[in-house]
Design an enzyme around this catalytic site. Structure first.
Site, mmCIF file in Angstrom:
data_model
loop_
_atom_site.group_PDB
_atom_site.id
_atom_site.type_symbol
_atom_site.label_atom_id
_atom_site.label_comp_id
_atom_site.label_asym_id
_atom_site.label_seq_id
_atom_site.Cartn_x
_atom_site.Cartn_y
_atom_site.Cartn_z
ATOM 1 C CG HIS A 156 0.475 25.160 58.551
ATOM 2 N ND1 HIS A 156 -0.342 24.232 57.947
ATOM 3 C CD2 HIS A 156 -0.033 25.329 59.813
ATOM 4 C CE1 HIS A 156 -1.308 23.877 58.786
ATOM 5 N NE2 HIS A 156 -1.134 24.516 59.934
ATOM 6 C CB SER A 277 28.873 26.453 42.909
ATOM 7 O OG SER A 277 28.710 26.631 41.523
ATOM 8 C CE LYS A 283 24.772 28.437 45.414
ATOM 9 N NZ LYS A 283 23.690 27.711 44.739
ATOM 10 C CG ASN A 285 26.054 24.746 46.628
ATOM 11 O OD1 ASN A 285 25.431 25.786 46.819
ATOM 12 N ND2 ASN A 285 26.650 24.454 45.491
ATOM 13 C CD GLU A 290 21.541 20.317 48.429
ATOM 14 O OE1 GLU A 290 20.993 21.396 48.209
ATOM 15 O OE2 GLU A 290 22.603 19.971 47.876
ATOM 16 C CD GLN A 322 20.594 -16.181 44.338
ATOM 17 O OE1 GLN A 322 20.874 -17.299 44.741
ATOM 18 N NE2 GLN A 322 20.800 -15.795 43.092
#
Ligand code: ARG
Length: 463
Positions: A156, A277, A283, A285, A290, A322
């Protein structure tokens, strides 16, 4: 004026229809398979006395020239020759004349396209398998370096029990091994030659389907002509196999995104695979994982598309079929680049052992070990042990400590039943001991993990 307009409209409509009907824009991808299939067909026809030796030789030479023209970019693709099969045949006839017109004896585009497409799928199945092998090798290699590195195991997405990081990576090695085996079994199931099924019912010509099958490297000809020209199970299988594989790619990508976040900092992706970024200069990333995760959606779409195309088709060939190719080409290209990139990401990622191990001290990862200790050493029913352990967790929380950091006195004070508990318990609560206690087959202990790595290494040597 109105006549002129009508004329223009007619031309435009004809053009639109040509474009709508044609598949040459995308099925030219199958040129090599089409030529291989045609050479095999001509050899078979020659062997059966349907083509003379001279005709066969002219055809083969001509087809190889067409191949050269396509590969060197000289070939002119045009909508007039609707698909790759017509394009190759008509150019062949331009080059060699009469014999070119005999090539299509005892075959139809229906078995031709089924053959070409199957050859393509079989080729790609093999190359994807080779890529998967390399990916698994990398997972095993990195796992081998981290069989004692602690990482919080989660359920979890909550801290659950300590694992070693190598063990965590081997979960992915297992997923990709199953993928490898899925591709392998599809290859075996589909390695049968459609060629010679003709339009739908076979042919009155005295052909030898076993011979063309053998020339093409198939195990045997398919057993039923009508089923063969309308069957695209082999294409669905590769789409499903790719989808499942991409689902696995997506799951590790999701973990990489999480692990490389500021909150986790378990891994750092090599600079090549992290982007900056355009607005926030600080940053880094995780665009690459992703994108791997995102591309999975398109691949699933291709599977659902073809399943939907196929679901209402009456026997035998229908032009709907096709629509089988673009999705497969797209999924193949996507999985190829994805595995390639993932292999490098895993090979080059920087593992932050300290962060992983520090994270293990949050969340009482060894709580289950206390319960197991009470069951094993004091013959306590598990449910009773579970509730007593909850009290120890509460004590640890009140002291702002992890359960693995409690002193013997603190443990003894947590519950009446524990007041005489043996000092040995401290060893059980130790995080590394907790990980190493899981010696059951397939468990996380370093000993088991090393065993699992050995099994992988043996398997890798064999495939
Ligand atoms: N371009 C067609 C396809 O991809 C080839 C088969 C055409 N057959 C036919 N009878 N029109 O399916």
């Amino acid at each position: 004026m109105s006549n002129q307009n009508n004329q223009i409209l007619k031309n435009t409509n004809a053009q639109i229809l040509d474009e709508f009907n044609a598949s040459i824009m995308f099925d030219k991808e199958l040129y090599a398979q089409d030529i291989t299939g045609s050479i095999a067909h001509s050899k078979m026809l020659c062997n059966q006395g349907i083509l003379t030796k001279d005709e066969q030789e002219a055809i083969e030479k001509g087809l190889l020239q067409v191949k050269d023209e396509i590969e060197s970019g000289q070939f002119k693709f045009s909508l007039e020759t609707e698909d790759i099969h017509m394009a190759v045949e008509s150019r062949l006839t331009e080059i060699i004349g009469e014999p070119g017109k005999r090539l299509h004896t005892a075959r139809s585009r229906n078995d031709q396209v089924a053959t070409d497409f199957r050859l393509y799928v079989q080729d790609k199945t093999e190359s994807i398998k080779a890529q998967l092998k390399e990916l698994i090798e990398v997972f095993v290699e990195v796992a081998n370096k981290h069989t004692t590195t602690l990482i919080p195991g989660m359920t979890h997405l909550q801290h659950a029990q300590p694992l070693n990081f190598g063990y965590h990576l081997l979960a992915y090695a297992n997923m990709f091994k199953r993928d490898f085996e899925r591709f392998e079994s599809s290859y075996k199931r589909n390695n049968f030659s459609p060629l010679g099924s003709a339009a739908l019912a076979g042919t009155p010509h005295n052909i030898d389907r076993f011979l063309s099958s053998e020339i093409l490297g198939f195990d045997a000809p398919t057993p039923h002509a009508m089923d063969t020209v309308s069957d695209r199970d082999f294409a669905l299988e590769i789409l499903f196999n790719i989808s499942t594989c991409m689902m696995h790619v997506s799951r590790i990508s999701e973990e990489l995104v999480t692990w490389s976040s500021y909150e986790f900092q378990f891994v750092r992706m090599s600079d090549e695979y992290a982007t900056t970024s355009s607005i926030m200069p600080q940053k880094k990333n995780p665009d690459v994982p992703e994108l791997l995760r995102g591309k999975t959606g398109r691949v699933y779409g291709n599977l659902i598309s073809l399943l939907t195309v196929m679901k209402g088709l009456p026997l035998a060939y229908n032009k709907d079929t096709q629509e089988d190719k673009e999705g497969v080409f797209d999924s193949v290209k996507t999985v190829e680049i994805s595995i390639k990139i993932l292999t490098e990401v895993i090979r080059t990622m920087i593992v932050n052992v300290d962060k992983m191990e520090a994270a293990c001290k949050i969340g009482h990862l060894s709580a289950t070990d206390l319960a197991d200790f009470l069951v094993q050493k004091q013959n306590m029913p598990f449910r009773t042990a579970y509730y007593i352990t909850k009290d120890v967790v509460a004590t640890a929380n009140s002291l702002n400590k992890d359960i693995s950091e409690l002193t013997l006195d603190e443990i003894r004070s947590a519950n009446e039943e524990l007041k005489n508990i043996d000092e040995e318990i401290l060893m059980y609560l130790d995080l590394r001991n907790s990980m190493n206690a899981r010696i059951s087959f397939g468990g996380t202990s370093t000993i088991q993990t090393v065993e699992q790595i050995k099994v992988f290494e043996e398997w890798l040597k064999k495939v």
